[in-house]
Design a protein around this motif. Structure first.
Motif, PDB file in Angstrom:
ATOM      1  N   GLY A  42      -4.900  -4.752  -6.056  1.00  0.00           N
ATOM      2  CA  GLY A  42      -4.413  -6.021  -5.509  1.00  0.00           C
ATOM      3  C   GLY A  42      -2.911  -5.969  -5.287  1.00  0.00           C
ATOM      4  O   GLY A  42      -2.404  -6.413  -4.248  1.00  0.00           O
ATOM      5  N   HIS A  43      -2.184  -5.402  -6.254  1.00  0.00           N
ATOM      6  CA  HIS A  43      -0.744  -5.212  -6.069  1.00  0.00           C
ATOM      7  C   HIS A  43      -0.482  -4.285  -4.878  1.00  0.00           C
ATOM      8  O   HIS A  43       0.400  -4.546  -4.055  1.00  0.00           O
ATOM      9  CB  HIS A  43      -0.104  -4.595  -7.321  1.00  0.00           C
ATOM     10  CG  HIS A  43      -0.235  -5.433  -8.542  1.00  0.00           C
ATOM     11  ND1 HIS A  43      -0.648  -4.917  -9.745  1.00  0.00           N
ATOM     12  CD2 HIS A  43      -0.016  -6.737  -8.761  1.00  0.00           C
ATOM     13  CE1 HIS A  43      -0.657  -5.875 -10.653  1.00  0.00           C
ATOM     14  NE2 HIS A  43      -0.280  -6.992 -10.077  1.00  0.00           N
ATOM     15  N   ALA A  44      -1.255  -3.201  -4.806  1.00  0.00           N
ATOM     16  CA  ALA A  44      -1.067  -2.222  -3.725  1.00  0.00           C
ATOM     17  C   ALA A  44      -1.302  -2.854  -2.356  1.00  0.00           C
ATOM     18  O   ALA A  44      -0.601  -2.523  -1.395  1.00  0.00           O
ATOM     19  CB  ALA A  44      -1.985  -1.020  -3.934  1.00  0.00           C
ATOM     20  N   ASP A  45      -2.264  -3.773  -2.259  1.00  0.00           N
ATOM     21  CA  ASP A  45      -2.501  -4.491  -0.994  1.00  0.00           C
ATOM     22  C   ASP A  45      -1.223  -5.172  -0.518  1.00  0.00           C
ATOM     23  O   ASP A  45      -0.825  -5.055   0.647  1.00  0.00           O
ATOM     24  CB  ASP A  45      -3.564  -5.587  -1.179  1.00  0.00           C
ATOM     25  CG  ASP A  45      -4.977  -5.074  -1.202  1.00  0.00           C
ATOM     26  OD1 ASP A  45      -5.230  -3.971  -0.692  1.00  0.00           O
ATOM     27  OD2 ASP A  45      -5.844  -5.800  -1.726  1.00  0.00           O
ATOM     28  N   LEU A  46      -0.600  -5.906  -1.427  1.00  0.00           N
ATOM     29  CA  LEU A  46       0.603  -6.661  -1.065  1.00  0.00           C
ATOM     30  C   LEU A  46       1.780  -5.738  -0.762  1.00  0.00           C
ATOM     31  O   LEU A  46       2.547  -5.986   0.178  1.00  0.00           O
ATOM     32  CB  LEU A  46       0.960  -7.626  -2.190  1.00  0.00           C
ATOM     33  CG  LEU A  46      -0.087  -8.722  -2.451  1.00  0.00           C
ATOM     34  CD1 LEU A  46       0.271  -9.514  -3.696  1.00  0.00           C
ATOM     35  CD2 LEU A  46      -0.239  -9.626  -1.247  1.00  0.00           C
ATOM     36  N   ILE A  47       1.921  -4.692  -1.548  1.00  0.00           N
ATOM     37  CA  ILE A  47       3.030  -3.756  -1.326  1.00  0.00           C
ATOM     38  C   ILE A  47       2.862  -3.071   0.028  1.00  0.00           C
ATOM     39  O   ILE A  47       3.807  -2.989   0.815  1.00  0.00           O
ATOM     40  CB  ILE A  47       3.131  -2.718  -2.453  1.00  0.00           C
ATOM     41  CG1 ILE A  47       3.440  -3.410  -3.790  1.00  0.00           C
ATOM     42  CG2 ILE A  47       4.210  -1.681  -2.130  1.00  0.00           C
ATOM     43  CD1 ILE A  47       3.276  -2.505  -4.999  1.00  0.00           C
ATOM     44  N   ARG A  48       1.667  -2.577   0.321  1.00  0.00           N
ATOM     45  CA  ARG A  48       1.439  -1.876   1.585  1.00  0.00           C
ATOM     46  C   ARG A  48       1.691  -2.802   2.775  1.00  0.00           C
ATOM     47  O   ARG A  48       2.306  -2.406   3.771  1.00  0.00           O
ATOM     48  CB  ARG A  48       0.013  -1.311   1.639  1.00  0.00           C
ATOM     49  CG  ARG A  48      -0.306  -0.528   2.915  1.00  0.00           C
ATOM     50  CD  ARG A  48       0.535   0.727   3.037  1.00  0.00           C
ATOM     51  NE  ARG A  48       0.425   1.341   4.331  1.00  0.00           N
ATOM     52  CZ  ARG A  48      -0.178   2.500   4.573  1.00  0.00           C
ATOM     53  NH1 ARG A  48      -0.729   3.182   3.591  1.00  0.00           N
ATOM     54  NH2 ARG A  48      -0.211   2.988   5.783  1.00  0.00           N
ATOM     55  N   GLU A  49       1.266  -4.048   2.666  1.00  0.00           N
ATOM     56  CA  GLU A  49       1.520  -4.992   3.757  1.00  0.00           C
ATOM     57  C   GLU A  49       3.017  -5.189   3.958  1.00  0.00           C
ATOM     58  O   GLU A  49       3.500  -5.254   5.084  1.00  0.00           O
ATOM     59  CB  GLU A  49       0.844  -6.333   3.470  1.00  0.00           C
ATOM     60  CG  GLU A  49       0.987  -7.313   4.616  1.00  0.00           C
ATOM     61  CD  GLU A  49       0.222  -8.604   4.394  1.00  0.00           C
ATOM     62  OE1 GLU A  49       0.203  -9.420   5.335  1.00  0.00           O
ATOM     63  OE2 GLU A  49      -0.343  -8.811   3.313  1.00  0.00           O
ATOM     64  N   ARG A  50       3.770  -5.236   2.876  1.00  0.00           N
ATOM     65  CA  ARG A  50       5.230  -5.396   2.970  1.00  0.00           C
ATOM     66  C   ARG A  50       5.883  -4.168   3.577  1.00  0.00           C
ATOM     67  O   ARG A  50       6.827  -4.280   4.345  1.00  0.00           O
ATOM     68  CB  ARG A  50       5.816  -5.659   1.582  1.00  0.00           C
ATOM     69  CG  ARG A  50       7.322  -5.924   1.627  1.00  0.00           C
ATOM     70  CD  ARG A  50       7.831  -6.356   0.276  1.00  0.00           C
ATOM     71  NE  ARG A  50       9.142  -6.830   0.094  1.00  0.00           N
ATOM     72  CZ  ARG A  50      10.258  -6.442   0.661  1.00  0.00           C
ATOM     73  NH1 ARG A  50      10.240  -5.556   1.610  1.00  0.00           N
ATOM     74  NH2 ARG A  50      11.425  -6.943   0.348  1.00  0.00           N
ATOM     75  N   VAL A  51       5.357  -2.992   3.252  1.00  0.00           N
ATOM     76  CA  VAL A  51       5.956  -1.738   3.735  1.00  0.00           C
ATOM     77  C   VAL A  51       5.776  -1.572   5.236  1.00  0.00           C
ATOM     78  O   VAL A  51       6.718  -1.277   5.952  1.00  0.00           O
ATOM     79  CB  VAL A  51       5.366  -0.522   2.972  1.00  0.00           C
ATOM     80  CG1 VAL A  51       5.735   0.784   3.648  1.00  0.00           C
ATOM     81  CG2 VAL A  51       5.845  -0.530   1.527  1.00  0.00           C
TER      82      VAL A  51
END
Length: 171
Positions: free
Chosen positions: A156-165
């Motif tokens: 779930g954290h990775a989802d948000l981080i990847r979207e930000r990147v």
């Protein structure tokens, strides 16, 4: 790894295959979230003041795999890879010298060792190492279930981080 290359868990498997299938699915999901990014992108923090990054998540999950399978299940004296007693969050604190290639290789090596150690034991096997606060041991069944939870939360954290990147969503 792409999202389409993830191993899909069986919908009718027995308990062990089901647990291992879901764990592998979540491991592959994090790998897919990290795929195709350069080191700078992998080091990008989610949102200040958080220091969480995709590279930090790979490093953290290497530590988590190591802890639960080597220390708890197998009773090995396996020292931390990235953190120490003075800074238990050091796995998340990536620097310019840290690389995605190294983080991925370390994480994948810990996954391979975890699979090897789990394959040798029944789901009822209770770990030879670290015990619960009340002194109770952990079964392999409990460890696999916990690892699924750990990966699901961090994916779930990775989802948000990847979207930000780079704006990528939906996998």
């Amino acid at each position: 790894m792409t999202i389409n290359e993830r191993p899909l868990p069986s919908t009718t498997a027995g308990e062990r295959e089901m647990l291992e299938g879901w764990l592998d699915f979540h491991r592959a999901t994090l790998a897919a979230k990290c795929a195709g990014l350069d080191d700078e992108q992998l080091r990008t923090a989610s949102a200040p003041p958080s220091i969480m990054s995709l590279m930090g998540l790979m490093r953290h999950m290497a530590e988590v795999e190591r802890h639960w399978f080597r220390r708890v299940l197998s009773g090995e004296d396996a020292p931390p890879i990235y953190y120490d007693e003075t800074d238990r969050d050091k796995d998340f604190k990536v620097t310019k010298k840290d690389t995605g290639e190294e983080a991925l290789a370390t994480w994948q090596a810990e996954i391979a060792k975890a699979r090897e150690l789990a394959a040798e034991r029944s789901l009822d096997y209770t770990g030879a190492g670290v015990r619960w606060r009340e002194g109770e041991p952990f079964s392999l069944r409990w460890i696999l279930t916990h690892m699924i939870e750990e990966y699901a939360r961090h994916n779930g954290h990775a989802d948000l981080i990847r979207e930000r990147v780079d704006g990528a969503t939906g996998f």
